[in-house]
Structures are given as structure tokens and as C-alpha cells.
Design an enzyme around this catalytic site. Structure first.
Site, PDB file in Angstrom:
ATOM      1  CB  SER A  96     -24.722  50.433  58.101  1.00 43.58           C
ATOM      2  OG  SER A  96     -24.818  51.651  57.417  1.00 43.58           O
ATOM      3  CB  SER A  97     -25.147  49.278  53.021  1.00 47.94           C
ATOM      4  OG  SER A  97     -26.396  49.778  53.429  1.00 47.94           O
ATOM      5  CB  CYS A  98     -25.116  54.581  54.998  1.00 48.83           C
ATOM      6  SG  CYS A  98     -24.532  54.648  56.657  1.00 48.83           S
ATOM      7  CE1 TYR A 142     -24.034  53.990  62.470  1.00 45.45           C
ATOM      8  CE2 TYR A 142     -23.714  53.527  60.140  1.00 45.45           C
ATOM      9  CZ  TYR A 142     -23.879  53.083  61.436  1.00 45.45           C
ATOM     10  OH  TYR A 142     -23.873  51.737  61.701  1.00 45.45           O
ATOM     11  CE  LYS A 175     -20.605  52.069  63.231  1.00 45.52           C
ATOM     12  NZ  LYS A 175     -20.107  51.162  64.275  1.00 45.52           N
ATOM     13  CG  HIS A 199     -33.379  52.464  59.714  1.00 42.37           C
ATOM     14  ND1 HIS A 199     -32.632  52.175  60.826  1.00 42.37           N
ATOM     15  CD2 HIS A 199     -32.572  53.164  58.883  1.00 42.37           C
ATOM     16  CE1 HIS A 199     -31.419  52.672  60.673  1.00 42.37           C
ATOM     17  NE2 HIS A 199     -31.346  53.278  59.510  1.00 42.37           N
TER      18      HIS A 199
HETATM   19  P1  GDP Z   1     -31.843  55.146  54.701  1.00 41.93           P
HETATM   20  O1  GDP Z   1     -31.772  53.769  54.106  1.00 41.93           O
HETATM   21  O2  GDP Z   1     -30.582  55.579  55.357  1.00 41.93           O
HETATM   22  O3  GDP Z   1     -32.320  56.154  53.681  1.00 41.93           O
HETATM   23  O4  GDP Z   1     -32.865  55.107  55.922  1.00 41.93           O
HETATM   24  P2  GDP Z   1     -34.430  54.922  56.169  1.00 41.93           P
HETATM   25  O5  GDP Z   1     -34.738  53.487  56.417  1.00 41.93           O
HETATM   26  O6  GDP Z   1     -34.774  55.889  57.261  1.00 41.93           O
HETATM   27  O7  GDP Z   1     -35.186  55.392  54.851  1.00 41.93           O
HETATM   28  C1  GDP Z   1     -35.252  54.590  53.692  1.00 41.93           C
HETATM   29  C2  GDP Z   1     -36.217  55.194  52.704  1.00 41.93           C
HETATM   30  O8  GDP Z   1     -37.559  55.016  53.181  1.00 41.93           O
HETATM   31  C3  GDP Z   1     -36.043  56.696  52.467  1.00 41.93           C
HETATM   32  O9  GDP Z   1     -36.243  56.950  51.081  1.00 41.93           O
HETATM   33  C4  GDP Z   1     -37.186  57.288  53.293  1.00 41.93           C
HETATM   34  O10 GDP Z   1     -37.609  58.575  52.822  1.00 41.93           O
HETATM   35  C5  GDP Z   1     -38.270  56.234  53.055  1.00 41.93           C
HETATM   36  N1  GDP Z   1     -39.385  56.284  54.015  1.00 41.93           N
HETATM   37  C6  GDP Z   1     -40.698  56.282  53.702  1.00 41.93           C
HETATM   38  N2  GDP Z   1     -41.463  56.428  54.787  1.00 41.93           N
HETATM   39  C7  GDP Z   1     -40.620  56.462  55.846  1.00 41.93           C
HETATM   40  C8  GDP Z   1     -40.827  56.590  57.263  1.00 41.93           C
HETATM   41  O11 GDP Z   1     -41.947  56.702  57.758  1.00 41.93           O
HETATM   42  N3  GDP Z   1     -39.703  56.581  58.037  1.00 41.93           N
HETATM   43  C9  GDP Z   1     -38.452  56.446  57.508  1.00 41.93           C
HETATM   44  N4  GDP Z   1     -37.399  56.426  58.326  1.00 41.93           N
HETATM   45  N5  GDP Z   1     -38.227  56.357  56.175  1.00 41.93           N
HETATM   46  C10 GDP Z   1     -39.294  56.362  55.356  1.00 41.93           C
END
Ligand code: GDP
Length: 321
Positions: free
Chosen positions: A113-115, A142, A146, A185
Site C-alpha cells: 500500500s501507499s503507506c 505494516y 510491505k 479506514h
Molecule cells: P490512513 O490513510 O492510514 O491515515 O488511514 P485511515 O483511512 O484510517 O485514515 C485517514 C484519515 O481519515 C486520517 O486523517 C483519520 O484521522 C481520518 N478519519 C476521520 N474520521 C475517521 C474515522 O471515523 N475512521 C478512520 N479510520 N479515519 C478517520
């Protein structure tokens, strides 16, 4: 488009992780190819166990392997279960890659993944940004696993002449996503929260972080199509980014999901929750040059995913193990 380098026709294709969101999308996509699909459930084969994995490969003799099995999760899950994210992913990769070499698999595609990219990588992130700086701490476990997977593919190419390649998709979403609020996510989390708030007549929904981080999203069916394209059109040491090439802020995304769900209340940002990386946008130049383009626009993809969620709520609300 250039003629394929590799054909799936008549091949025994093993999709590892077929019950996950990407694996299931791959099965849908591969149904259009004249190949023979192999799958196995976690209860019958634990890919973290080397002897079990090698015995299964010996018995089933796949010719093509797509490694979509992984311990995955959102920002909170990664941060709170670091040992699982590192160990499970390393074990799955090393076992599957070595088992594939032993039985002479003709082509293997590893998914990451992109992380994998440094937290402050220049945007959009080109494949060459790998290992150019420190990782985002919340998902470093993770990411390290990867990055090791990419290096395993490269090492097996060099030492064994194996045609093993790696693809790094951006944040994916779509039917079959994990809608568990603790481990999901952002897209499924907000979809579920906004849906429940609308149903319950709740006035405000909490959105984690500041709303300022920027993220890129790709529908999982586009991703599966890109992966099949790479299997057939790419052979090389460098991993390849898979994305839409467009990003938006979490606040913009939240507004778009609210529109799709028809939630008319307010969004409240919780700065007590982590933002994660400030921006994650992939440079998709390599994939574009190989002749692939996404087809599903974010708004349409969100609508289709929401329809799936509404129709499959009982299944969708279960936490992924
Ligand atoms: P990331 O791309 O690895 O950071 O994974 P996420 O998809 O979990 O989070 C993406 C962004 O969305 C981060 O800045 C989170 O803080 C924000 N975010 C906002 N609300 C939510 C929520 O309810 N769940 C998650 N997972 N992320 C949220």
C-alpha cells in the site's frame, strides 16, 4: 496498447486472501479471464505457517499467485496492534514467496500500500521515494513488512530469476470493505457513522482528526483491473503504484459521503484522534505509461459502495478478524 508479456489463459491462478475486499474484487475481475482460479480459506490454510503453506503449494501447484492476503486495518488498528501488523504480514509474505519459488510459479504479484512511503515524501509520491525518509509512525509496522515484501520480490528476481512483481495501491474502498469502526479506514467508517446518525436522528457526527489531511482513493474494482493489467503487461524490479492520481481533504471527503448518505446534520472534528500522514497521493505515471487508467469516479464509487453497505449491513457490520 502493447501486446501482453504474459497470458493468464489456461493458468492455475491462486488468489491468496480471496475473502478480503481486494481478493474478492480480483475473483470478480478474473472471472473474465479464461484461467482456473484457486482459493483456500484461512481455516484450511494459515499462511503464517510455513510448513502448511509449502505443503498446500506442493499439492495445488499454482502457476500464478496474487498475494492479497494481509493483516490490514486503519490508523487505530495499526497503531494499537503493532506485533500483529508486523509479524503476520512478514510471515505471510516470506512463506508464500518461498513456496511459490519452490513449485516454480511463473508469475507472482505482491500487494502492498501507499503507506510504504516516508511520512513527508514529496507529493505525488513516485516509486523512487521509497526509503527516502522516516515512515509515518502510526502505520510503520505494516509499512516495514510491505517494504520487506517488495525487497523479497526483487531478491527472488535477482537470485532465482523469478518473475515476481509488486504493486502498491493507494487507499482502496468498495463493496466488501471493513465497516468495523475500530479497525476500518476512513470511507467505511464515515459511511457507517453517517448512515447510523441519519437513521437515529442524531444531529452531529464525529470525524477523527482535523479534516485537513489529504488522501487519494481508488475503487477496489479499478484496483483489481489494474492488478490484472500489471500481471499481463509488467515485469520488472521496481514496484508499481496503483492509484487514481487525484486526492482530496478528509473534510471534503466527509462532505461528499454526507451527501451520498443524505445526512443533513453537522460534522464535528475530534483533534484528539490522529491525523496520520498529512498527504498521501501517488504518482501513477508508471502505471499510466503501461496503458492503464481508472474508470470509476469517486462520487459514483461511493454511491455504489453505500448501496452495497445498505444491502449487506449484517455482514458489513461484523468486525474483521
Ligand atoms: P490512513 O490513510 O492510514 O491515515 O488511514 P485511515 O483511512 O484510517 O485514515 C485517514 C484519515 O481519515 C486520517 O486523517 C483519520 O484521522 C481520518 N478519519 C476521520 N474520521 C475517521 C474515522 O471515523 N475512521 C478512520 N479510520 N479515519 C478517520
Amino acid at each position: 496498447m502493447t501486446a501482453p508479456l504474459f497470458s493468464l489463459a489456461g493458468r492455475r491462478v491462486f488468489v491468496a486472501g480471496h475473502r478480503g475486499m481486494v481478493g474478492a474484487a480480483l475473483l470478480r475481475r478474473l472471472a473474465d479471464e479464461s484461467c482456473q482460479l484457486l482459493t483456500v480459506g484461512r481455516e484450511a490454510l494459515d499462511l503464517r505457517r510455513q510448513a502448511e503453506t509449502e505443503a498446500w503449494f506442493e499439492a495445488q501447484r499454482p502457476e500464478v499467485v496474487i498475494l492479497a492476503a494481509a493483516r490490514v486495518g486503519g490508523i487505530l488498528a495499526n497503531d494499537s496492534r503493532p506485533a500483529e501488523f508486523l509479524y503476520d504480514n512478514l510471515a505471510i509474505e516470506t512463506n508464500v514467496i518461498e513456496a511459490a519459488r519452490r513449485v516454480g510459479v511463473a508469475k507472482l504479484l505482491l500487494l502492498g500500500s501507499s503507506c510504504i512511503y516516508p511520512r513527508l515524501a514529496e507529493q505525488p509520491m513516485a516509486e523512487s521515494a521509497l526509503l527516502g525518509g522516516p515512515l509515518e509512525p502510526t502505520n510503520q509496522w505494516y509499512a516495514v513488512a510491505k517494504i520487506a515484501g517488495i525487497k523479497l520480490c526483487q531478491a527472488y528476481r535477482r537470485q532465482h530469476g523469478a518473475d515476481f512483481i509488486a504493486a502498491m495501491p493507494t487507499n482502496l474502498y468498495g463493496p466488501g470493505d471493513n465497516f468495523d469502526l475500530e479497525s476500518s479506514h476512513v470511507i467505511p467508517a464515515l459511511m457507517r457513522k453517517l448512515h447510523d446518525a441519519k437513521r437515529g436522528g442524531q444531529a452531529t457526527v464525529e470525524v477523527w482528526g482535523s479534516g485537513a489531511p489529504r488522501r487519494e482513493f481508488l475503487h477496489v474494482d479499478d484496483c483489481a483491473d489494474a492488478l490484472v493489467h500489471l500481471l499481463c503487461h509488467y515485469s520488472g524490479e521496481a514496484h508499481v503504484n496503483v492509484g487514481s492520481g487525484k486526492d482530496l481533504t478528509i473534510a471534503e471527503l466527509a462532505a461528499l459521503i454526507a451527501e451520498v448518505v443524505a445526512f443533513e446534520g453537522a460534522l464535528a472534528y475530534d483533534p484528539g484522534k490522529p491525523d496520520g500522514a498529512p498527504r498521501k497521493l501517488l504518482d501513477v505515471g508508471a502505471l499510466t505509461t503501461l496503458g492503464w487508467q481508472p474508470r470509476i469516479d469517486l462520487r459514483d464509487g461511493l454511491r455504489q459502495t453505500y448501496d452495497w453497505f445498505v444491502a449487506n449491513q449484517a455482514e458489513a457490520r461484523l468486525a474483521a478478524s
